[in-house]
Design a protein around this motif. Structure first.
Motif, PDB file in Angstrom:
ATOM      1  N   TYR A 175       0.838  -1.198   0.000  1.00 35.83           N
ATOM      2  CA  TYR A 175       0.000   0.000   0.000  1.00 35.83           C
ATOM      3  C   TYR A 175       0.878   1.257   0.000  1.00 35.83           C
ATOM      4  CZ  TYR A 175      -3.554   3.420   1.142  1.00 35.83           C
ATOM      5  OH  TYR A 175      -4.384   4.514   1.098  1.00 35.83           O
ATOM      6  N   CYS A 188     -11.936   3.187  -2.170  1.00 33.60           N
ATOM      7  CA  CYS A 188     -12.050   3.041  -0.715  1.00 33.60           C
ATOM      8  C   CYS A 188     -12.700   4.293  -0.143  1.00 33.60           C
ATOM      9  CB  CYS A 188     -10.652   2.851  -0.126  1.00 33.60           C
ATOM     10  SG  CYS A 188     -10.559   3.047   1.659  1.00 33.60           S
ATOM     11  N   CYS A 203      -9.721   6.307   1.837  1.00 35.27           N
ATOM     12  CA  CYS A 203      -8.536   6.869   1.177  1.00 35.27           C
ATOM     13  C   CYS A 203      -8.720   7.105  -0.320  1.00 35.27           C
ATOM     14  CB  CYS A 203      -7.326   5.978   1.431  1.00 35.27           C
ATOM     15  SG  CYS A 203      -7.390   4.411   0.549  1.00 35.27           S
ATOM     16  N   CYS A 222     -10.697  -0.219   2.003  1.00 31.21           N
ATOM     17  CA  CYS A 222      -9.625  -1.096   1.529  1.00 31.21           C
ATOM     18  C   CYS A 222      -8.969  -1.831   2.697  1.00 31.21           C
ATOM     19  CB  CYS A 222      -8.590  -0.293   0.729  1.00 31.21           C
ATOM     20  SG  CYS A 222      -7.481   0.716   1.721  1.00 31.21           S
ATOM     21  N   CYS A 258      -6.712   0.390   5.027  1.00 36.10           N
ATOM     22  CA  CYS A 258      -7.443   1.295   5.930  1.00 36.10           C
ATOM     23  C   CYS A 258      -8.192   0.506   7.003  1.00 36.10           C
ATOM     24  CB  CYS A 258      -8.404   2.176   5.137  1.00 36.10           C
ATOM     25  SG  CYS A 258      -7.557   3.416   4.136  1.00 36.10           S
TER      26      CYS A 258
HETATM   27 ZN   LIG Z   1      -8.212   2.887   1.967  1.00 33.50          ZN
END
Ligand SMILES: [Zn+2]
Ligand SMILES: [Zn+2]
Length: 305
Positions: free
Chosen positions: A137, A274, A277, A286, A289
């Motif tokens: 990520y 998401c 984010c 996601c 997160c």
């Molecule tokens: Zn996210």
């Protein structure tokens, strides 16, 4: 024994193709092979900016070194995982490697960013699993926020062969549909292109390149990786390679030719943004997160000078 191309004493014996080489001619051979990989699989287009993820270890250090030497436009990112002294040493090596190369290095520290280091989170999820999720990520978001065209990682032939082998043993066809030297960008560039320039070079060759070119690196394995099954698969493949040189490269190339069989079975989940984010996600929030209980998006944009 002497080098196949000059009078100097041999520094390495390659098994496939069979030949003895001195440090200079081995370096030339290695770099030519990386260049061929980049061209054959179209890893890098003209003028593209590449973010190399450097861990402090040999593979990523060699990746950065060769890309820079071949004239590509690179910057490096080190993610400090917050795994005690292991991570402090890794960061030191990453800094030294980039300094020696004269390449800009960006550092993201997981503990400062998210409050806990890897291995300090109370969760049922295995450590290596959320570590991988977190790293992927961060490097993707960092590359996206700063307009890089691709993220380069140090995966070598042994990594790829053992990954494919392990996933075949477990018939993880979903994973087998998605491996390769390049993963194209998706979702309007929010998933940045991923490339593996060392795709056709063995671990042994990478170690030899580092040695021949005076590249220092962190030898220690991550304390959480001890006992990982991929190490066993690598051992089996190395035994076979010994008996039948070329086993690994032929296995991986054969896989690339047959990958469409797995792609036919792929159940691609529809991606959406998401809610926290805005990055691609298969659910409302996601996995990054969700895992880190994020309340707002991280922003890695470097301030313009
Ligand atoms: Zn996210
Ligand atoms: Zn030579």
């Amino acid at each position: 024994m002497r080098c196949r191309f000059c009078e100097k004493p041999a520094f390495i014996k390659l098994h496939y193709p069979r030949m003895y080489l001195c440090p200079e001619h081995f370096t030339e051979y290695f770099e030519r092979k990386v260049k061929r990989t980049i061209e054959r699989y179209k890893l890098i287009g003209p003028g593209e900016r590449i973010l190399v993820v450097v861990s402090g270890g040999k593979d990523s250090a060699v990746t950065a070194h060769v890309l820079k030497k071949l004239g590509y436009d690179i910057e490096c990112l080190h993610i400090n995982l917050g795994i005690g002294e292991y991570s402090e040493k890794s960061e030191e090596y990453a800094k030294r490697q980039c300094e020696a190369l004269g390449v800009p290095l960006h550092i993201v520290r997981v503990k400062e960013l998210l409050g806990h280091g890897i291995g300090e989170v109370r969760t049922r999820r295995p450590t290596c699993s959320y570590c991988g999720l977190t790293k992927r990520y961060i490097f993707n978001k960092f590359a996206y926020d700063n307009g890089f065209d691709a993220v380069a990682t140090g995966h070598n032939l042994d990594d790829e062969a053992s990954f494919i082998f392990a996933n075949l043993m477990n018939w993880n066809t979903q994973y087998l549909a998605k491996q390769g030297p390049v993963t194209p960008e998706q979702f309007n560039g929010k998933l940045v292109k991923k490339i593996k320039p060392l795709y056709e070079l063995t671990e042994r060759e990478v170690v030899a390149y580092a040695l021949a070119n005076g590249i220092e690196y962190h030898i220690e394995e991550c304390p959480h990786a001890v006992g990982a099954t991929t190490i066993e698969y690598k051992g089996i493949l190395n035994d076979m390679e010994e008996k039948r040189p070329g086993t690994k490269i032929n296995f991986v190339k054969g896989y690339l030719r047959k990958k469409h069989l797995f792609e036919a079975e792929l159940q691609e989940k529809e991606l959406r943004e998401c809610e926290v984010c805005g990055m691609p996600s298969s659910g409302e929030v996601c996995s990054f997160c969700r895992f880190w209980r994020m309340e707002k998006a991280l922003d890695f944009s470097l301030r313009r000078k």
